[in-house]
Design an enzyme around this catalytic site. Structure first.
Site, PDB file in Angstrom:
ATOM      1  N   LYS A   1      -9.893  13.291   8.401  1.00 54.61           N
ATOM      2  CA  LYS A   1      -9.411  12.892   9.711  1.00 54.61           C
ATOM      3  C   LYS A   1      -9.270  14.115  10.617  1.00 54.61           C
ATOM      4  O   LYS A   1      -8.977  15.211  10.136  1.00 54.61           O
ATOM      5  CB  LYS A   1      -8.018  12.246   9.593  1.00 54.61           C
ATOM      6  CG  LYS A   1      -7.945  10.923   8.867  1.00 54.61           C
ATOM      7  CD  LYS A   1      -6.489  10.464   8.788  1.00 54.61           C
ATOM      8  CE  LYS A   1      -6.335   9.155   8.025  1.00 54.61           C
ATOM      9  NZ  LYS A   1      -6.823   8.014   8.816  1.00 54.61           N
TER      10      LYS A   1
ATOM     11  N   GLU B   1      -9.583   4.047   2.283  1.00 57.64           N
ATOM     12  CA  GLU B   1      -9.135   4.088   0.892  1.00 57.64           C
ATOM     13  C   GLU B   1      -8.059   3.062   0.571  1.00 57.64           C
ATOM     14  O   GLU B   1      -7.893   2.667  -0.588  1.00 57.64           O
ATOM     15  CB  GLU B   1      -8.619   5.491   0.543  1.00 57.64           C
ATOM     16  CG  GLU B   1      -7.177   5.792   0.909  1.00 57.64           C
ATOM     17  CD  GLU B   1      -6.872   5.699   2.400  1.00 57.64           C
ATOM     18  OE1 GLU B   1      -5.730   5.346   2.749  1.00 57.64           O
ATOM     19  OE2 GLU B   1      -7.775   5.968   3.217  1.00 57.64           O
TER      20      GLU B   1
ATOM     21  N   LYS C   1       0.840  -1.201   0.000  1.00 56.34           N
ATOM     22  CA  LYS C   1       0.000   0.000   0.000  1.00 56.34           C
ATOM     23  C   LYS C   1       0.877   1.255   0.000  1.00 56.34           C
ATOM     24  O   LYS C   1       1.679   1.462   0.899  1.00 56.34           O
ATOM     25  CB  LYS C   1      -0.900  -0.003   1.228  1.00 56.34           C
ATOM     26  CG  LYS C   1      -1.733   1.255   1.419  1.00 56.34           C
ATOM     27  CD  LYS C   1      -2.489   1.217   2.749  1.00 56.34           C
ATOM     28  CE  LYS C   1      -3.113   2.561   3.088  1.00 56.34           C
ATOM     29  NZ  LYS C   1      -3.750   2.564   4.427  1.00 56.34           N
TER      30      LYS C   1
ATOM     31  N   ARG D   1      -7.747  -0.114   1.165  1.00 55.76           N
ATOM     32  CA  ARG D   1      -8.232  -1.378   0.608  1.00 55.76           C
ATOM     33  C   ARG D   1      -8.703  -1.205  -0.833  1.00 55.76           C
ATOM     34  O   ARG D   1      -8.720  -2.176  -1.597  1.00 55.76           O
ATOM     35  CB  ARG D   1      -9.335  -1.944   1.503  1.00 55.76           C
ATOM     36  CG  ARG D   1     -10.617  -1.141   1.563  1.00 55.76           C
ATOM     37  CD  ARG D   1     -11.434  -1.458   2.797  1.00 55.76           C
ATOM     38  NE  ARG D   1     -10.783  -0.967   3.997  1.00 55.76           N
ATOM     39  CZ  ARG D   1     -11.228  -1.193   5.228  1.00 55.76           C
ATOM     40  NH1 ARG D   1     -12.330  -1.890   5.422  1.00 55.76           N
ATOM     41  NH2 ARG D   1     -10.571  -0.712   6.271  1.00 55.76           N
TER      42      ARG D   1
ATOM     43  N   ASP E   1     -12.165   7.432   4.117  1.00 56.12           N
ATOM     44  CA  ASP E   1     -10.938   7.181   4.866  1.00 56.12           C
ATOM     45  C   ASP E   1     -10.564   5.703   4.864  1.00 56.12           C
ATOM     46  O   ASP E   1      -9.528   5.327   5.395  1.00 56.12           O
ATOM     47  CB  ASP E   1     -11.095   7.691   6.305  1.00 56.12           C
ATOM     48  CG  ASP E   1      -9.762   7.811   7.030  1.00 56.12           C
ATOM     49  OD1 ASP E   1      -8.723   7.869   6.343  1.00 56.12           O
ATOM     50  OD2 ASP E   1      -9.754   7.852   8.276  1.00 56.12           O
TER      51      ASP E   1
ATOM     52  N   ASP F   1      -2.568  10.546   3.814  1.00 60.16           N
ATOM     53  CA  ASP F   1      -3.998  10.255   3.898  1.00 60.16           C
ATOM     54  C   ASP F   1      -4.697  11.306   4.755  1.00 60.16           C
ATOM     55  O   ASP F   1      -4.608  11.295   5.977  1.00 60.16           O
ATOM     56  CB  ASP F   1      -4.218   8.863   4.497  1.00 60.16           C
ATOM     57  CG  ASP F   1      -5.687   8.492   4.586  1.00 60.16           C
ATOM     58  OD1 ASP F   1      -6.502   9.142   3.893  1.00 60.16           O
ATOM     59  OD2 ASP F   1      -6.016   7.565   5.338  1.00 60.16           O
TER      60      ASP F   1
ATOM     61  N   ASP G   1       1.605   6.247   5.916  1.00 62.03           N
ATOM     62  CA  ASP G   1       0.572   5.402   5.339  1.00 62.03           C
ATOM     63  C   ASP G   1       1.053   4.707   4.070  1.00 62.03           C
ATOM     64  O   ASP G   1       0.307   3.929   3.482  1.00 62.03           O
ATOM     65  CB  ASP G   1      -0.705   6.215   5.071  1.00 62.03           C
ATOM     66  CG  ASP G   1      -1.958   5.375   5.209  1.00 62.03           C
ATOM     67  OD1 ASP G   1      -1.893   4.300   5.847  1.00 62.03           O
ATOM     68  OD2 ASP G   1      -3.017   5.779   4.698  1.00 62.03           O
TER      69      ASP G   1
END
Length: 455
Positions: free
Chosen positions: A233, A307, A221, A309, A305, A226, A244
């Site tokens: 967030k 995202e 990933k 996956r 949020d 993010d 991230d």
């Protein structure tokens, strides 16, 4: 920043590792007792020699029964005076390769914005250890740490691509990158949707190494920052979002370990990194949208949020089309995993018991802890909303790491075996060999287990 062993043994000073409660080496004399040396983890006792010089040192390892990575206390040997040191008479229970790696991991420094490179003592590789292999492992760890530690302003999708290209050149791998609207032409709609609102275009990085043998595909990933998207967030949750892309950083570090240690020989290795920034703009994807994935399954967006996956799903679908014998995803995916197991112990998911056992044993051997969690089939209903095939953020908040893993498994169908690691990628406070900041998780465990997982 490279970490290598010294190659000149002339005039090397002896260093004796000592477990708490064990008898001290006879050659250390009475001085350690007089100095109050207790062999606590990383405690150093310098041994005075004639004419005011040094004749060696002791370093404490702590309790012999101490669990896990405290046994990397030897990493604190970097606090010794400058010079070349040679580890002597390794005590029972301290693996020579583990000791060697600890000596190198302790030399890591992140100096891009502040400070200077490591300039401390150097160490000879302990006897009987493959120095090149340990140096390759340390180099992979250092690459991962550098990538995660670099802020998103200097490590966006374009810079992550540049790092991947540099690594590919170094190890002789092929690399192909699909960027921007070409993602739509290439049928990667969810990678495009997540990353299209950012200044730097989203992209899919595709690296290949080796042309014969069983195939290992690693998907990392690469969400370089993010914000949470339109489901933004709070500041406290956004502070560490430069990490991230820890799955991508770990995947690249693992690839470096595999290539430079020689462990990649006999395999076909593919690394896929969906690199995006989940930003906010007028064209950002929205809560309530329904996206169609590469695999054709539709996904209802109930939280922008969730995202990671989404971008992983398109990459996993691509990977599965080639039917690799082993498919592994690495992702800083869920807060639920941290609630369950904390920052140090990432959960992993695998339906194949032999593969899972091999990875668990590799984690124990490498002192790179992992803990198996279940693909719990009864929870499949939680990821199936009313108006689409899948839900990216099931309501209720329960079993968040499991439902995320189940979501990803839908897209990995076709691979021989699938393993998912829900990592944290961050060391909250300094520990031996692991300064506060970005850290690789699972890479050394996979490296140790690979000959069993993919013989």
């Amino acid at each position: 920043m490279p970490a290598t062993f010294a190659t000149t043994p002339n005039d090397a000073l002896p260093l004796w590792p000592v477990w708490k409660g064990d008898a001290l080496p006879a050659r250390s004399g009475d001085w350690p007792g007089s100095a109050g040396f207790g062999a606590k983890p990383g405690e150093i006792c310098l041994l005075p020699g004639a004419n005011g010089g040094l004749r060696g040192a002791l370093i404490g390892l702590g309790d012999r029964q101490a669990a896990g990575r405290e046994r990397f206390a030897l990493a604190r040997a970097t606090a010794l005076p400058k010079g070349v040191w040679q580890v002597m008479e390794l005590p029972d229970g301290l693996d020579p390769a583990e000791a060697a790696l600890a000596l190198l991991l302790g030399q890591y420094r992140f100096t891009r914005y502040k400070g200077s490179a490591y300039d401390g003592p150097q160490f000879l590789c302990p006897a009987g250890v493959d120095a090149a292999r340990i140096e390759a492992i340390a180099a992979g760890e250092f690459l991962t740490r550098d990538l995660i530690n670099t802020p998103a302003g200097d490590m966006g999708p374009a810079q992550l691509e540049a790092s991947a290209r540099e690594l590919a050149t170094d190890i002789g791998a092929a690399i192909q990158v699909t960027t921007g609207d070409a993602l739509l032409d290439g049928n990667f709609p969810m990678i495009h949707a997540v990353g299209r609102a950012a200044e730097q275009e989203p992209r899919l990085i595709d690296i290949r190494l080796g042309d014969n043998g069983p195939m290992l595909t690693i998907v990392g990933k690469g969400v370089c920052f993010d914000t949470g998207g339109l489901d933004i967030k709070p500041p406290s949750s956004m502070a560490l979002m430069k990490k991230d892309m820890g799955g991508a950083g770990t995947a690249l570090g693992l690839l470096k370990m595999l290539a430079q240690s020689g462990a990649a020989q006999g395999y076909r290795i593919r690394v896929l990194i969906p690199a995006v920034e989940n930003s906010i703009a007028g064209n950002a994807f929205r809560p309530g949208d329904v996206l169609t994935s590469r695999k054709g399954m539709t996904v209802e967006i109930n939280n922008t949020d969730a995202e990671g996956r989404l971008v992983l799903a398109d990459a996993l679908a691509l990977a599965a089309e080639e039917k690799p014998e082993l498919l592994i995803s690495l992702a800083t995916l869920t807060g639920a995993a941290r609630v369950a197991l904390g920052p140090d112990v990432p959960p992993f998911y695998c339906d194949d018991d032999e593969t899972a056992l091999a990875l668990a044993e590799g984690a124990a051997t490498a002192r790179d802890p992992l803990w198996r969690m279940p693909f719990w089939d009864p929870y499949e209903a939680m990821i199936e909303p009313s108006i689409a095939d899948l839900d990216n953020a099931p309501s209720g908040g329960m079993a968040g790491s499991i439902t995320a893993a189940l979501f990803l498994r839908r897209f990995a169908e076709g691979a021989g075996r699938y393993v998912h690691l829900d990592i944290y990628g961050w060391q909250p406070s300094a520990a031996p060999g692991r300064p506060k900041g970005g850290v690789a998780q699972g890479a050394r465990a996979i490296l140790a287990a690979l000959p069993v997982m993919l013989p």
